[in-house]
Enzyme design. Sequence first.
Site, PDB file in Angstrom:
ATOM      1  N   ARG A 159      55.057  65.678  50.052  1.00  0.00           N
ATOM      2  CA  ARG A 159      56.399  65.618  49.464  1.00  0.00           C
ATOM      3  C   ARG A 159      56.447  66.341  48.124  1.00  0.00           C
ATOM      4  O   ARG A 159      57.364  67.119  47.856  1.00  0.00           O
ATOM      5  CB  ARG A 159      56.811  64.156  49.265  1.00  0.00           C
ATOM      6  CG  ARG A 159      56.956  63.334  50.549  1.00  0.00           C
ATOM      7  CD  ARG A 159      57.288  61.903  50.171  1.00  0.00           C
ATOM      8  NE  ARG A 159      57.435  61.017  51.305  1.00  0.00           N
ATOM      9  CZ  ARG A 159      56.443  60.318  51.843  1.00  0.00           C
ATOM     10  NH1 ARG A 159      55.213  60.437  51.352  1.00  0.00           N
ATOM     11  NH2 ARG A 159      56.654  59.511  52.875  1.00  0.00           N
ATOM     12  N   ARG A 180      45.419  69.687  55.052  1.00  0.00           N
ATOM     13  CA  ARG A 180      44.535  69.311  56.165  1.00  0.00           C
ATOM     14  C   ARG A 180      44.996  69.950  57.474  1.00  0.00           C
ATOM     15  O   ARG A 180      44.200  70.244  58.343  1.00  0.00           O
ATOM     16  CB  ARG A 180      44.490  67.789  56.315  1.00  0.00           C
ATOM     17  CG  ARG A 180      43.639  67.090  55.269  1.00  0.00           C
ATOM     18  CD  ARG A 180      43.734  65.589  55.393  1.00  0.00           C
ATOM     19  NE  ARG A 180      45.079  65.117  55.094  1.00  0.00           N
ATOM     20  CZ  ARG A 180      45.430  63.832  55.086  1.00  0.00           C
ATOM     21  NH1 ARG A 180      44.528  62.905  55.379  1.00  0.00           N
ATOM     22  NH2 ARG A 180      46.654  63.468  54.798  1.00  0.00           N
ATOM     23  N   ILE A 235      48.053  68.514  39.062  1.00  0.00           N
ATOM     24  CA  ILE A 235      49.018  67.439  38.878  1.00  0.00           C
ATOM     25  C   ILE A 235      48.725  66.299  39.841  1.00  0.00           C
ATOM     26  O   ILE A 235      49.455  65.315  39.915  1.00  0.00           O
ATOM     27  CB  ILE A 235      50.459  67.983  39.078  1.00  0.00           C
ATOM     28  CG1 ILE A 235      51.520  67.038  38.481  1.00  0.00           C
ATOM     29  CG2 ILE A 235      50.730  68.288  40.541  1.00  0.00           C
ATOM     30  CD1 ILE A 235      51.662  67.143  37.009  1.00  0.00           C
ATOM     31  N   ARG A 237      45.021  64.621  41.370  1.00  0.00           N
ATOM     32  CA  ARG A 237      43.993  63.665  40.967  1.00  0.00           C
ATOM     33  C   ARG A 237      42.844  64.411  40.298  1.00  0.00           C
ATOM     34  O   ARG A 237      42.402  65.458  40.780  1.00  0.00           O
ATOM     35  CB  ARG A 237      43.471  62.877  42.167  1.00  0.00           C
ATOM     36  CG  ARG A 237      44.361  61.734  42.614  1.00  0.00           C
ATOM     37  CD  ARG A 237      44.345  60.595  41.593  1.00  0.00           C
ATOM     38  NE  ARG A 237      45.133  59.443  42.015  1.00  0.00           N
ATOM     39  CZ  ARG A 237      46.395  59.233  41.676  1.00  0.00           C
ATOM     40  NH1 ARG A 237      47.023  60.134  40.926  1.00  0.00           N
ATOM     41  NH2 ARG A 237      47.027  58.141  42.061  1.00  0.00           N
ATOM     42  N   ASP A 261      47.066  67.623  34.055  1.00  0.00           N
ATOM     43  CA  ASP A 261      47.722  66.353  33.745  1.00  0.00           C
ATOM     44  C   ASP A 261      46.847  65.175  34.142  1.00  0.00           C
ATOM     45  O   ASP A 261      47.158  64.034  33.796  1.00  0.00           O
ATOM     46  CB  ASP A 261      49.079  66.268  34.460  1.00  0.00           C
ATOM     47  CG  ASP A 261      49.844  64.991  34.131  1.00  0.00           C
ATOM     48  OD1 ASP A 261      49.960  64.676  32.922  1.00  0.00           O
ATOM     49  OD2 ASP A 261      50.302  64.293  35.057  1.00  0.00           O
ATOM     50  N   GLU A 266      39.771  59.129  33.332  1.00  0.00           N
ATOM     51  CA  GLU A 266      40.841  58.874  32.364  1.00  0.00           C
ATOM     52  C   GLU A 266      40.637  57.544  31.639  1.00  0.00           C
ATOM     53  O   GLU A 266      40.198  56.576  32.267  1.00  0.00           O
ATOM     54  CB  GLU A 266      42.190  58.884  33.096  1.00  0.00           C
ATOM     55  CG  GLU A 266      42.508  60.247  33.689  1.00  0.00           C
ATOM     56  CD  GLU A 266      43.782  60.251  34.516  1.00  0.00           C
ATOM     57  OE1 GLU A 266      44.423  59.181  34.647  1.00  0.00           O
ATOM     58  OE2 GLU A 266      44.138  61.319  35.027  1.00  0.00           O
ATOM     59  N   HIS A 284      48.300  62.437  31.681  1.00  0.00           N
ATOM     60  CA  HIS A 284      48.755  61.857  32.960  1.00  0.00           C
ATOM     61  C   HIS A 284      50.192  61.333  32.843  1.00  0.00           C
ATOM     62  O   HIS A 284      50.458  60.138  33.027  1.00  0.00           O
ATOM     63  CB  HIS A 284      47.806  60.742  33.417  1.00  0.00           C
ATOM     64  CG  HIS A 284      47.895  60.475  34.904  1.00  0.00           C
ATOM     65  ND1 HIS A 284      46.852  59.979  35.634  1.00  0.00           N
ATOM     66  CD2 HIS A 284      48.901  60.644  35.794  1.00  0.00           C
ATOM     67  CE1 HIS A 284      47.197  59.848  36.902  1.00  0.00           C
ATOM     68  NE2 HIS A 284      48.456  60.253  37.019  1.00  0.00           N
TER      69      HIS A 284
END
Length: 327
Positions: A159, A180, A235, A237, A261, A266, A284
Amino acid sequence: MTKAEQLQTVTILVPGDFNDHAIDRINHTFRRVTVERADPSLVTDEMRSNVRGIASFAGINAAMMDALPNLELIASFGVGYDSVDVGHAAAKNIMVTNTPDVLTEEVADTAIGLLINTVRDLPRAETWLRDGSWVRKGNYPLSRLTLRGRNVGIFGMGRIGQAIARRLEAFGLPVAYHNRRHVEGLSYQYHPTLKGLAEAVDTLISVAPGGASTEKAVNAEILSALGANGIFVNIGRGSTVDEAALAAALANGTIAAAGLDVFADEPNVPKALLDAPNTSLLPHVGSASDHTRRAMADLCVDNLVSWFTERRPLTPVPETVSVKARG
């Protein structure tokens, strides 16, 4: 007993910090209990007996699930849920939900902003103005990079990837992607391998989810394939990137610049990335607006309400879509 009265008897565990709006709704709808973190050693006998749902930012592992024998649903706040052991949840007949769609446009906006910041060096240009350098030294140096003439590849055409692609089309930039599998109905060029995508483009945006299958997928080989004019934006992981390889690629000119980001550990950001003059770094904040976080909070709690009233989730993750409500 009304549905509202029934919900007041349901105990929801909230480990650690959580969204204020979500907490307010949980307090008015359910019986909330808390622990400092999602640690099975902190689970009390009362929690073992009563907790039927978890609402959480944090990862929920198998041991935490096993510590709560009456747990039925984990409502994860966010679209990514790689920190939840969904395989164990499915095996234990525990539903897992996330909060897709409501953050798609916000994260896509952030991705484009981060891309522009990275290419045009806008944060440093603003600092040049604010610290008086414009007055003392004259105009800010010309940016050596531009979006003009670039070819963009998207790693992860879900999305959010598709929302980013639509924005890039409006910028007049060609888009290709690696996923994938090929996504039906999309006209963008599909590359069956990430290396093939990196070789074909000069700008790579990662929106890939975390997990074992994507661990350090963006490595030295991929960055080398992207090339000396390459821009890398993440943006998705932090775990999908070999950060040591990225820092080396930025230092030795393997790629031109990176905008990040998300990070692997983290809030700890590698010093080599902090010190690199050709990075744009954000803490993030992809979905971090009041508007979007409130919508995410509502969907998180709405999943709890739907499950404990209608016995169905609103947004189950694929791995637990077959889980059935107990009783």
